[in-house]
Motif scaffolding. Sequence first.
Motif, PDB file in Angstrom:
ATOM      1  N   TYR A 167       0.859  -1.188   0.000  1.00 32.17           N
ATOM      2  CA  TYR A 167       0.000   0.000   0.000  1.00 32.17           C
ATOM      3  C   TYR A 167       0.892   1.233   0.000  1.00 32.17           C
ATOM      4  O   TYR A 167       2.073   1.181   0.359  1.00 32.17           O
ATOM      5  CB  TYR A 167      -0.944   0.010   1.207  1.00 32.17           C
ATOM      6  N   PHE A 168       0.317   2.360  -0.419  1.00 28.76           N
ATOM      7  CA  PHE A 168       1.035   3.629  -0.464  1.00 28.76           C
ATOM      8  C   PHE A 168       0.114   4.717   0.073  1.00 28.76           C
ATOM      9  O   PHE A 168      -1.113   4.604  -0.016  1.00 28.76           O
ATOM     10  CB  PHE A 168       1.469   3.965  -1.904  1.00 28.76           C
ATOM     11  N   LEU A 169       0.696   5.783   0.614  1.00 30.93           N
ATOM     12  CA  LEU A 169      -0.126   6.870   1.143  1.00 30.93           C
ATOM     13  C   LEU A 169       0.565   8.210   0.995  1.00 30.93           C
ATOM     14  O   LEU A 169       1.787   8.298   0.857  1.00 30.93           O
ATOM     15  CB  LEU A 169      -0.516   6.623   2.608  1.00 30.93           C
ATOM     16  N   ALA A 170      -0.250   9.270   1.036  1.00 28.95           N
ATOM     17  CA  ALA A 170       0.236  10.644   1.047  1.00 28.95           C
ATOM     18  C   ALA A 170      -0.609  11.436   2.030  1.00 28.95           C
ATOM     19  O   ALA A 170      -1.834  11.267   2.090  1.00 28.95           O
ATOM     20  CB  ALA A 170       0.164  11.266  -0.347  1.00 28.95           C
ATOM     21  N   LEU A 187       4.982  11.180   2.826  1.00 29.21           N
ATOM     22  CA  LEU A 187       4.759  10.068   1.904  1.00 29.21           C
ATOM     23  C   LEU A 187       5.103   8.778   2.615  1.00 29.21           C
ATOM     24  O   LEU A 187       5.978   8.749   3.492  1.00 29.21           O
ATOM     25  CB  LEU A 187       5.628  10.227   0.655  1.00 29.21           C
ATOM     26  N   GLY A 188       4.415   7.696   2.242  1.00 32.43           N
ATOM     27  CA  GLY A 188       4.683   6.445   2.928  1.00 32.43           C
ATOM     28  C   GLY A 188       4.128   5.248   2.197  1.00 32.43           C
ATOM     29  O   GLY A 188       3.539   5.349   1.117  1.00 32.43           O
ATOM     30  N   GLY A 189       4.309   4.117   2.814  1.00 35.15           N
ATOM     31  CA  GLY A 189       3.817   2.863   2.260  1.00 35.15           C
ATOM     32  C   GLY A 189       4.244   1.706   3.133  1.00 35.15           C
ATOM     33  O   GLY A 189       4.868   1.887   4.186  1.00 35.15           O
ATOM     34  N   GLY A 190       3.910   0.511   2.690  1.00 38.77           N
ATOM     35  CA  GLY A 190       4.280  -0.651   3.469  1.00 38.77           C
ATOM     36  C   GLY A 190       3.788  -1.935   2.853  1.00 38.77           C
ATOM     37  O   GLY A 190       3.221  -1.959   1.749  1.00 38.77           O
ATOM     38  N   LEU A 191       4.009  -3.020   3.581  1.00 38.30           N
ATOM     39  CA  LEU A 191       3.587  -4.356   3.179  1.00 38.30           C
ATOM     40  C   LEU A 191       2.844  -5.000   4.332  1.00 38.30           C
ATOM     41  O   LEU A 191       3.174  -4.786   5.506  1.00 38.30           O
ATOM     42  CB  LEU A 191       4.801  -5.215   2.818  1.00 38.30           C
ATOM     43  N   GLY A 192       1.817  -5.797   3.989  1.00 41.96           N
ATOM     44  CA  GLY A 192       1.050  -6.500   5.006  1.00 41.96           C
ATOM     45  C   GLY A 192       0.948  -7.973   4.700  1.00 41.96           C
ATOM     46  O   GLY A 192       0.846  -8.381   3.532  1.00 41.96           O
ATOM     47  N   TRP A 193       0.980  -8.768   5.748  1.00 42.89           N
ATOM     48  CA  TRP A 193       0.899 -10.217   5.616  1.00 42.89           C
ATOM     49  C   TRP A 193      -0.221 -10.754   6.519  1.00 42.89           C
ATOM     50  O   TRP A 193      -0.593 -10.123   7.497  1.00 42.89           O
ATOM     51  CB  TRP A 193       2.215 -10.872   6.038  1.00 42.89           C
ATOM     52  N   GLY A 194      -0.724 -11.938   6.166  1.00 45.09           N
ATOM     53  CA  GLY A 194      -1.691 -12.621   7.014  1.00 45.09           C
ATOM     54  C   GLY A 194      -3.108 -12.514   6.524  1.00 45.09           C
ATOM     55  O   GLY A 194      -3.480 -11.564   5.840  1.00 45.09           O
ATOM     56  N   ALA A 195      -3.914 -13.535   6.871  1.00 45.21           N
ATOM     57  CA  ALA A 195      -5.326 -13.570   6.517  1.00 45.21           C
ATOM     58  C   ALA A 195      -6.192 -13.877   7.731  1.00 45.21           C
ATOM     59  O   ALA A 195      -7.362 -14.197   7.588  1.00 45.21           O
ATOM     60  CB  ALA A 195      -5.572 -14.600   5.419  1.00 45.21           C
ATOM     61  N   GLY A 196      -5.626 -13.778   8.912  1.00 44.79           N
ATOM     62  CA  GLY A 196      -6.359 -14.011  10.142  1.00 44.79           C
ATOM     63  C   GLY A 196      -6.084 -15.392  10.727  1.00 44.79           C
ATOM     64  O   GLY A 196      -5.824 -16.328   9.987  1.00 44.79           O
ATOM     65  N   PRO A 197      -6.121 -15.486  12.053  1.00 46.72           N
ATOM     66  CA  PRO A 197      -6.377 -14.395  13.022  1.00 46.72           C
ATOM     67  C   PRO A 197      -5.183 -13.469  13.229  1.00 46.72           C
ATOM     68  O   PRO A 197      -5.315 -12.444  13.874  1.00 46.72           O
ATOM     69  CB  PRO A 197      -6.716 -15.151  14.304  1.00 46.72           C
ATOM     70  N   TRP A 198      -3.997 -13.831  12.651  1.00 45.63           N
ATOM     71  CA  TRP A 198      -2.819 -13.002  12.826  1.00 45.63           C
ATOM     72  C   TRP A 198      -2.559 -12.163  11.579  1.00 45.63           C
ATOM     73  O   TRP A 198      -2.651 -12.655  10.456  1.00 45.63           O
ATOM     74  CB  TRP A 198      -1.589 -13.870  13.113  1.00 45.63           C
TER      75      TRP A 198
END
Length: 333
Positions: free
Chosen positions: A118-121, A160-171
């Motif tokens: 994801y990315f953000l401003a 400005l920013g962004g990142g990566l996410g992992w997991g589909a639950g519960p973690w």
Amino acid sequence: MSVTNNQFHPPVHVGSGLRALGLCGALAAATLAPERAAAVEGGAGFYILGSRTTMGGAVPPPGTYFMQQFYGFDGSSTTNVTGANGNLLLDFDASAFISLSTVIWAPDSAPIMGGRPYFLAVLPVGNKSVSASGILTGPGGGVLSGAVSDDNTVIGDPVLGGGLGWGAGPWFSSLNVLVNVPVGEYDASRVANVAFNRWATDITGALTWIDPASGWQADLALGVTFNGNNDDTDYHSGDEFHLEAAVMKTFANGLSAGLQGYYYEQINGDSGSGAVLGDFEGQVSAIGPAIAYTAEISGIPVSFEARFFHEFDARNRIPGDTFLFNVSFPLGL
């Protein structure tokens, strides 16, 4: 999953505003070997403490989102700076109200290192008010005193920013990066500045556990802010560590409530010729309630969240009360 609780909170552009130390800076530099006063230039880093207490480990599904955040702070403090040649007593009052408008884009793309990007401003606009008074007592009994105040409503530094996410639950887990871009309205002669006039980067890792059956949620986030130099003042703020945590409960009506808090500590000292009061390092803790709710408005899920923090155990920074109010929703549905 939705962006309920809106995990992508923009960085701090507000706080205690301790550039009021400039009031007695020349006196202190000339007459004292100061020990402690306040952490980092301006008394606050650009990362909003407490912004990633809930849902910090989760990232949104593909799409574009908008978040409007309102940040408020009110605090006061009395500080004694004692040196071999005298004593400096400083009294501070600071308040801030900042609007932060954020656009978040999560592309529908292949995973990067197994995570969803994801990315953000962020664009901050707001007011900061600071007042301070100081009394300098020399070793021979002489006394000097002064006072200063400032109140400004301006555009701050964009982020400005962004990142990566992992997991589909519960973690769920995430790795997040924010960069402060020093192009906002800044004036070194002001006591209160919303902009920081320095490059800074925050790297935060977060973990979230959610049990849909019981409605319980637990969150933990750890990060470090790396500060650059303010060339206008030759002040290099030290780097900052922050830890955030929360426990929340979601009820059958969709309302969530819980307890959250943060711990902050500056991990190395300030430097540069502008750091006239020394390489002081700050510390503070905070705790408070959070409440969140998601409603469908004209077919669009809109998330609301309010957080309140009361700071305590502060060292070398103004303690106070902070509130965050967030409204977020997807665009283009």
